[in-house]
Design a protein around this motif. Structure first.
Motif, PDB file in Angstrom:
ATOM      1  N   ARG A  18     -32.893  71.433  24.555  1.00  0.00           N
ATOM      2  CA  ARG A  18     -31.611  71.658  25.229  1.00  0.00           C
ATOM      3  C   ARG A  18     -30.433  71.046  24.458  1.00  0.00           C
ATOM      4  O   ARG A  18     -29.309  71.154  24.877  1.00  0.00           O
ATOM      5  CB  ARG A  18     -31.652  71.058  26.621  1.00  0.00           C
ATOM      6  N   SER A  19     -30.642  70.458  23.334  1.00  0.00           N
ATOM      7  CA  SER A  19     -29.581  69.752  22.625  1.00  0.00           C
ATOM      8  C   SER A  19     -28.792  70.644  21.663  1.00  0.00           C
ATOM      9  O   SER A  19     -27.835  70.188  21.065  1.00  0.00           O
ATOM     10  CB  SER A  19     -30.169  68.579  21.839  1.00  0.00           C
ATOM     11  N   GLY A  20     -29.103  71.967  21.457  1.00  0.00           N
ATOM     12  CA  GLY A  20     -28.388  72.853  20.528  1.00  0.00           C
ATOM     13  C   GLY A  20     -28.681  74.307  20.806  1.00  0.00           C
ATOM     14  O   GLY A  20     -29.218  74.660  21.868  1.00  0.00           O
ATOM     15  N   PHE A  21     -28.249  75.196  19.818  1.00  0.00           N
ATOM     16  CA  PHE A  21     -28.451  76.638  19.948  1.00  0.00           C
ATOM     17  C   PHE A  21     -29.533  77.080  18.989  1.00  0.00           C
ATOM     18  O   PHE A  21     -29.700  76.521  17.892  1.00  0.00           O
ATOM     19  CB  PHE A  21     -27.158  77.399  19.634  1.00  0.00           C
ATOM     20  N   THR A  22     -30.180  78.120  19.381  1.00  0.00           N
ATOM     21  CA  THR A  22     -31.197  78.688  18.495  1.00  0.00           C
ATOM     22  C   THR A  22     -30.519  79.552  17.445  1.00  0.00           C
ATOM     23  O   THR A  22     -29.357  79.937  17.581  1.00  0.00           O
ATOM     24  CB  THR A  22     -32.190  79.548  19.288  1.00  0.00           C
ATOM     25  N   LEU A  23     -31.233  79.895  16.387  1.00  0.00           N
ATOM     26  CA  LEU A  23     -30.699  80.746  15.322  1.00  0.00           C
ATOM     27  C   LEU A  23     -30.328  82.121  15.851  1.00  0.00           C
ATOM     28  O   LEU A  23     -29.314  82.712  15.465  1.00  0.00           O
ATOM     29  CB  LEU A  23     -31.737  80.863  14.195  1.00  0.00           C
ATOM     30  N   ILE A  24     -31.109  82.642  16.750  1.00  0.00           N
ATOM     31  CA  ILE A  24     -30.831  83.968  17.329  1.00  0.00           C
ATOM     32  C   ILE A  24     -29.523  83.942  18.110  1.00  0.00           C
ATOM     33  O   ILE A  24     -28.693  84.854  18.019  1.00  0.00           O
ATOM     34  CB  ILE A  24     -31.997  84.421  18.221  1.00  0.00           C
ATOM     35  N   GLU A  25     -29.315  82.856  18.878  1.00  0.00           N
ATOM     36  CA  GLU A  25     -28.076  82.738  19.646  1.00  0.00           C
ATOM     37  C   GLU A  25     -26.864  82.678  18.723  1.00  0.00           C
ATOM     38  O   GLU A  25     -25.827  83.298  18.990  1.00  0.00           O
ATOM     39  CB  GLU A  25     -28.131  81.494  20.523  1.00  0.00           C
ATOM     40  N   LEU A  26     -26.974  81.942  17.619  1.00  0.00           N
ATOM     41  CA  LEU A  26     -25.877  81.865  16.659  1.00  0.00           C
ATOM     42  C   LEU A  26     -25.588  83.217  16.019  1.00  0.00           C
ATOM     43  O   LEU A  26     -24.424  83.609  15.826  1.00  0.00           O
ATOM     44  CB  LEU A  26     -26.198  80.835  15.576  1.00  0.00           C
ATOM     45  N   MET A  27     -26.642  83.959  15.694  1.00  0.00           N
ATOM     46  CA  MET A  27     -26.464  85.273  15.078  1.00  0.00           C
ATOM     47  C   MET A  27     -25.797  86.242  16.045  1.00  0.00           C
ATOM     48  O   MET A  27     -24.907  87.018  15.657  1.00  0.00           O
ATOM     49  CB  MET A  27     -27.807  85.820  14.606  1.00  0.00           C
ATOM     50  N   VAL A  28     -26.181  86.209  17.297  1.00  0.00           N
ATOM     51  CA  VAL A  28     -25.570  87.084  18.302  1.00  0.00           C
ATOM     52  C   VAL A  28     -24.094  86.736  18.481  1.00  0.00           C
ATOM     53  O   VAL A  28     -23.229  87.607  18.540  1.00  0.00           O
ATOM     54  CB  VAL A  28     -26.323  86.982  19.640  1.00  0.00           C
ATOM     55  N   ALA A  29     -23.804  85.425  18.575  1.00  0.00           N
ATOM     56  CA  ALA A  29     -22.415  85.003  18.744  1.00  0.00           C
ATOM     57  C   ALA A  29     -21.561  85.413  17.546  1.00  0.00           C
ATOM     58  O   ALA A  29     -20.417  85.870  17.702  1.00  0.00           O
ATOM     59  CB  ALA A  29     -22.357  83.493  18.937  1.00  0.00           C
ATOM     60  N   LEU A  30     -22.126  85.259  16.340  1.00  0.00           N
ATOM     61  CA  LEU A  30     -21.393  85.641  15.136  1.00  0.00           C
ATOM     62  C   LEU A  30     -21.142  87.137  15.102  1.00  0.00           C
ATOM     63  O   LEU A  30     -20.043  87.589  14.735  1.00  0.00           O
ATOM     64  CB  LEU A  30     -22.183  85.200  13.896  1.00  0.00           C
ATOM     65  N   ALA A  31     -22.123  87.931  15.493  1.00  0.00           N
ATOM     66  CA  ALA A  31     -21.960  89.385  15.512  1.00  0.00           C
ATOM     67  C   ALA A  31     -20.869  89.796  16.496  1.00  0.00           C
ATOM     68  O   ALA A  31     -20.037  90.663  16.201  1.00  0.00           O
ATOM     69  CB  ALA A  31     -23.286  90.050  15.877  1.00  0.00           C
ATOM     70  N   LEU A  32     -20.870  89.162  17.679  1.00  0.00           N
ATOM     71  CA  LEU A  32     -19.829  89.458  18.666  1.00  0.00           C
ATOM     72  C   LEU A  32     -18.448  89.079  18.144  1.00  0.00           C
ATOM     73  O   LEU A  32     -17.464  89.800  18.354  1.00  0.00           O
ATOM     74  CB  LEU A  32     -20.123  88.721  19.973  1.00  0.00           C
ATOM     75  N   LEU A  33     -18.359  87.938  17.447  1.00  0.00           N
ATOM     76  CA  LEU A  33     -17.090  87.503  16.891  1.00  0.00           C
ATOM     77  C   LEU A  33     -16.573  88.496  15.852  1.00  0.00           C
ATOM     78  O   LEU A  33     -15.381  88.828  15.828  1.00  0.00           O
ATOM     79  CB  LEU A  33     -17.255  86.120  16.258  1.00  0.00           C
ATOM     80  N   VAL A  34     -17.487  88.986  14.989  1.00  0.00           N
ATOM     81  CA  VAL A  34     -17.097  89.959  13.976  1.00  0.00           C
ATOM     82  C   VAL A  34     -16.600  91.246  14.624  1.00  0.00           C
ATOM     83  O   VAL A  34     -15.575  91.822  14.225  1.00  0.00           O
ATOM     84  CB  VAL A  34     -18.278  90.251  13.031  1.00  0.00           C
ATOM     85  N   ILE A  35     -17.300  91.709  15.666  1.00  0.00           N
ATOM     86  CA  ILE A  35     -16.905  92.942  16.354  1.00  0.00           C
ATOM     87  C   ILE A  35     -15.528  92.797  16.996  1.00  0.00           C
ATOM     88  O   ILE A  35     -14.659  93.653  16.870  1.00  0.00           O
ATOM     89  CB  ILE A  35     -17.962  93.335  17.405  1.00  0.00           C
ATOM     90  N   VAL A  36     -15.300  91.683  17.690  1.00  0.00           N
ATOM     91  CA  VAL A  36     -14.009  91.448  18.350  1.00  0.00           C
ATOM     92  C   VAL A  36     -12.892  91.356  17.314  1.00  0.00           C
ATOM     93  O   VAL A  36     -11.798  91.904  17.509  1.00  0.00           O
ATOM     94  CB  VAL A  36     -14.073  90.172  19.210  1.00  0.00           C
TER      95      VAL A  36
END
Length: 280
Positions: A18-36
């Protein structure tokens, strides 16, 4: 008994997950940021293109409005009075010397058919084709790559790109006769073309021109020699004056400019049409 109690391994494992994000979560967030970001950039680019087109269209319309407003105002002051001594300051061996020095002299009115002056009347290159019933003025062919219009210095009775010529009398002080000329031409430095590069034309096969204005005054034995001055930017693609056969006092004036479309794809046409009745 020791106060320290060792935590179970399962609790430590839960805390670590519970202390951080998984690699998959980071990749999804980055993809959403690029799209926006791409959506925001596309929207900004579209709004910028719309704003640029609006500014260009407004500028072109203002250019044409200045000409139309001044031209119609001056035409209503056309004089039918001739002093009988004026000349056109041109050798009698040319057609210009025989033109009347009052009223509207270009384009010349005839009772046989409608008459018109426009771009095709004042260029020597490229060669024009005969007028059609709908345009009256000679048809101007499309320009090839890197080619610009060559304006005639003298074409019959119409020199130096003159589309419209008429005479007025100023009675505000000492009466003075004025010879007013509106011409269609392109910026030149000497004999060298100094206008927009073809890559910046809204329509690459038709050169945008400028309208110039010249007001000479009769000074007793000759006309003053003021040079034509630009009235517009290099945006005008059509300036046509038509005189119908049924009246020498009526003129239809058409001014046209073509401006680039969104993203310089295609073009938009700005057109002003005026109908003026003069009191010659």
């Amino acid at each position: 008994m020791s106060w320290y109690r060792r935590l179970p391994r399962t609790s430590l494992r839960v805390r670590r997950t519970r202390s951080g994000f998984t690699l998959i979560e980071l990749m999804v967030a980055l993809a959403l940021l690029v799209i926006v970001t791409m959506m925001a950039f596309s929207g900004f680019r579209y709004l910028t293109a719309v704003m640029n087109r609006t500014i260009t269209t407004t500028t072109a319309r203002e250019n044409l409005s200045v000409v139309m407003d001044q031209l119609t105002k001056e035409l209503r002051e056309v004089t039918s009075v001739s002093g009988g001594t004026e000349t056109n300051d041109i050798s009698t061996s040319t057609p210009l010397a025989y033109r009347a020095n009052y009223g509207i002299t270009l384009p010349t009115w005839t009772s046989a058919s409608d008459s018109s002056g426009g771009l095709g009347s004042v260029i020597s290159s490229p060669a024009t084709t005969p007028a059609s019933p709908t345009t009256l003025a000679p048809i101007v062919p499309a320009l090839g790559s890197g080619v610009t219009y060559t304006f005639s210095t003298t074409t019959g009775a119409q020199p130096n790109g003159i589309i419209l010529e008429f005479f007025t009398i100023d009675t505000s002080a000492t009466p003075a006769k004025h010879r007013i000329r509106y011409s269609l031409t392109a910026p030149m430095v000497g004999s060298t073309y100094a206008g927009l590069a073809q890559g910046f034309w809204a329509v690459s096969s038709y050169e945008p021109c400028e309208i110039t204005y010249c007001n000479n005054t009769w000074k007793g034995s000759s006309w003053t020699t003021e040079s034509p001055q630009p009235m517009t930017d290099q945006v005008v693609t059509a300036f046509t004056v038509t005189r119908p056969l049924w009246s020498p006092n009526v003129l239809q004036i058409t001014l046209e400019a073509q401006v680039p479309g969104l993203g310089r794809t295609g073009y938009n046409t700005v057109r002003l049409i005026g109908l003026v009745t003069v009191r010659q």
